[in-house]
Design a protein around this motif. Structure first.
Motif, PDB file in Angstrom:
ATOM      1  N   LEU A  44       0.815  -1.210   0.000  1.00 26.78           N
ATOM      2  CA  LEU A  44       0.000   0.000   0.000  1.00 26.78           C
ATOM      3  C   LEU A  44       0.851   1.264   0.000  1.00 26.78           C
ATOM      4  O   LEU A  44       0.775   2.079  -0.929  1.00 26.78           O
ATOM      5  CB  LEU A  44      -0.935   0.002   1.219  1.00 26.78           C
ATOM      6  N   PHE A  45       1.685   1.423   1.027  1.00 28.52           N
ATOM      7  CA  PHE A  45       2.435   2.673   1.165  1.00 28.52           C
ATOM      8  C   PHE A  45       3.486   2.854   0.065  1.00 28.52           C
ATOM      9  O   PHE A  45       3.623   3.945  -0.492  1.00 28.52           O
ATOM     10  CB  PHE A  45       3.102   2.731   2.546  1.00 28.52           C
ATOM     11  N   LEU A  48       1.822   3.713  -3.332  1.00 26.88           N
ATOM     12  CA  LEU A  48       1.322   5.084  -3.309  1.00 26.88           C
ATOM     13  C   LEU A  48       2.467   6.092  -3.413  1.00 26.88           C
ATOM     14  O   LEU A  48       2.383   7.075  -4.170  1.00 26.88           O
ATOM     15  CB  LEU A  48       0.528   5.334  -2.028  1.00 26.88           C
ATOM     16  N   VAL A  51       3.707   6.225  -6.974  1.00 23.73           N
ATOM     17  CA  VAL A  51       2.839   6.972  -7.885  1.00 23.73           C
ATOM     18  C   VAL A  51       3.138   8.469  -7.804  1.00 23.73           C
ATOM     19  O   VAL A  51       3.338   9.145  -8.828  1.00 23.73           O
ATOM     20  CB  VAL A  51       1.357   6.699  -7.561  1.00 23.73           C
ATOM     21  N   SER A 266      -2.063   9.917  -9.917  1.00 19.20           N
ATOM     22  CA  SER A 266      -1.946  10.519  -8.590  1.00 19.20           C
ATOM     23  C   SER A 266      -3.225  11.238  -8.184  1.00 19.20           C
ATOM     24  O   SER A 266      -3.581  11.268  -7.005  1.00 19.20           O
ATOM     25  CB  SER A 266      -0.762  11.500  -8.559  1.00 19.20           C
ATOM     26  N   ALA A 269      -5.413   8.626  -6.966  1.00 22.84           N
ATOM     27  CA  ALA A 269      -4.957   8.220  -5.635  1.00 22.84           C
ATOM     28  C   ALA A 269      -5.390   9.226  -4.576  1.00 22.84           C
ATOM     29  O   ALA A 269      -5.788   8.841  -3.466  1.00 22.84           O
ATOM     30  CB  ALA A 269      -3.439   8.068  -5.633  1.00 22.84           C
ATOM     31  N   LEU A 273      -7.676   8.561  -1.286  1.00 18.94           N
ATOM     32  CA  LEU A 273      -7.307   8.920   0.080  1.00 18.94           C
ATOM     33  C   LEU A 273      -8.397   9.766   0.742  1.00 18.94           C
ATOM     34  O   LEU A 273      -8.688   9.592   1.933  1.00 18.94           O
ATOM     35  CB  LEU A 273      -5.979   9.680   0.077  1.00 18.94           C
TER      36      LEU A 273
END
Length: 299
Positions: A44-45, A48, A51, A266, A269, A273
């Motif tokens: 996950l991290f 991200l 990206v 992004s 993304a 979030l």
């Protein structure tokens, strides 16, 4: 020993037994926590971070120019339109379906529940092909659509239909168990007091399910903006006309425009979030309300 003392003793023994049943060595807890953090970091991290790093690798000027490109703006606008149309339609369907299933008994109830779960079992690509079969040029209604100068496939209506199909279970599936747990005592009491069906819906049912409803709407919106498979089949990938954001990212990446592709990715993304933050807030507020209700019930 008084009744109050006995009750307090029973509660104490229950708490002690619960602690014993759920206690474990510290090293097991820390191992599980470390494993979970490692998994989240890896899957996950790190993706991200990759990206956003790739999106900004060539600087802010390149990043902003990729987002204000006419094709990118068209993709963003189309994504928002599809989500804005799909969300209220699924909201109405979800509330109606959940109310019918939770509050009434009727023939075909199990069939309705199965149909609501259908998008979870059917591949989005298959769903897109079904719409092509029905509304395509060689489809069941293809000739009629041509004769009436109407276009569904490779146009905005097809994208909206595909988005509605893949997202309609979320609101209903969130509300059905919630409304079943609440029962129908309050609705029946309101009916006895002379309230109409609409009054019961607006003043009794909806206030009781508002947090679950909001949670379902957040999930629906997130899936609508990120849908790829079904939309890819019915869109035709017409640049600047029928490309949503996920499709636009694919085209840019296949054309080796990596900075622009990651810039649009992004943005997706960031929307994810924001959705996660709203979801967390709704869960926290719902848990807080449930705790307050239990506290009031226990006196």
């Amino acid at each position: 020993m008084t009744a109050i003392t006995v009750t307090q003793h029973v509660r104490y023994q229950t708490k002690v037994a619960h602690r014993r049943a759920t206690s474990e060595p510290a090293w097991i807890r820390w191992t599980l926590i470390a494993s979970a953090l490692a998994f989240l970091t890896l899957f996950l991290f790190v993706p991200l971070a990759a990206v956003f790093t790739e999106a900004l690798r060539k600087g802010w000027d390149t990043y902003l120019s990729a987002l204000i490109d006419p094709d990118a703006l068209s993709a963003i606008w189309l994504t928002l339109i599809a989500a804005a149309i799909a969300l209220p339609l699924n909201l109405v369907f979800g509330v109606a379906a959940a109310w019918a299933i939770a509050k009434f008994e009727f023939r075909g109830k199990s069939v309705l529940i199965t149909l609501i779960d259908l998008p979870f079992a059917v591949s989005p690509v298959v769903a897109g092909l079904i719409y092509v079969l029905i509304f395509g040029l060689q489809g069941w209604f293809g000739e009629w659509l041509i004769d009436n100068d109407m276009k569904v496939i490779f146009a905005i209506p097809g994208i909206v239909l595909a988005t509605v199909f893949v997202t309609f279970p979320f609101v209903a599936r969130e509300l059905i168990p919630l409304m079943q747990a609440q029962g129908k005592d309050e609705e029946e009491a309101a009916l006895v007091l002379g309230a109409s069906g609409w009054q019961i819906l607006w003043r009794v049912t909806l206030p009781n399910i508002k947090w679950g409803l909001l949670y379902g709407m957040i999930l629906t919106n997130a899936r609508a903006m990120g849908e790829f498979g079904a939309v890819s089949v019915v869109s035709g990938h017409i640049r600047g006309m029928t490309n949503t954001m996920p499709l636009h990212v694919e085209i840019l990446y296949n054309e080796y425009q990596y900075a622009a592709a990651f810039a649009v990715a992004s943005l997706l993304a960031l929307l994810a979030l924001v959705t996660l933050a709203l979801k967390t807030f709704v869960e926290w507020q719902s848990a807080k309300n449930a705790a307050e209700f239990e506290k009031e019930a226990n006196g």
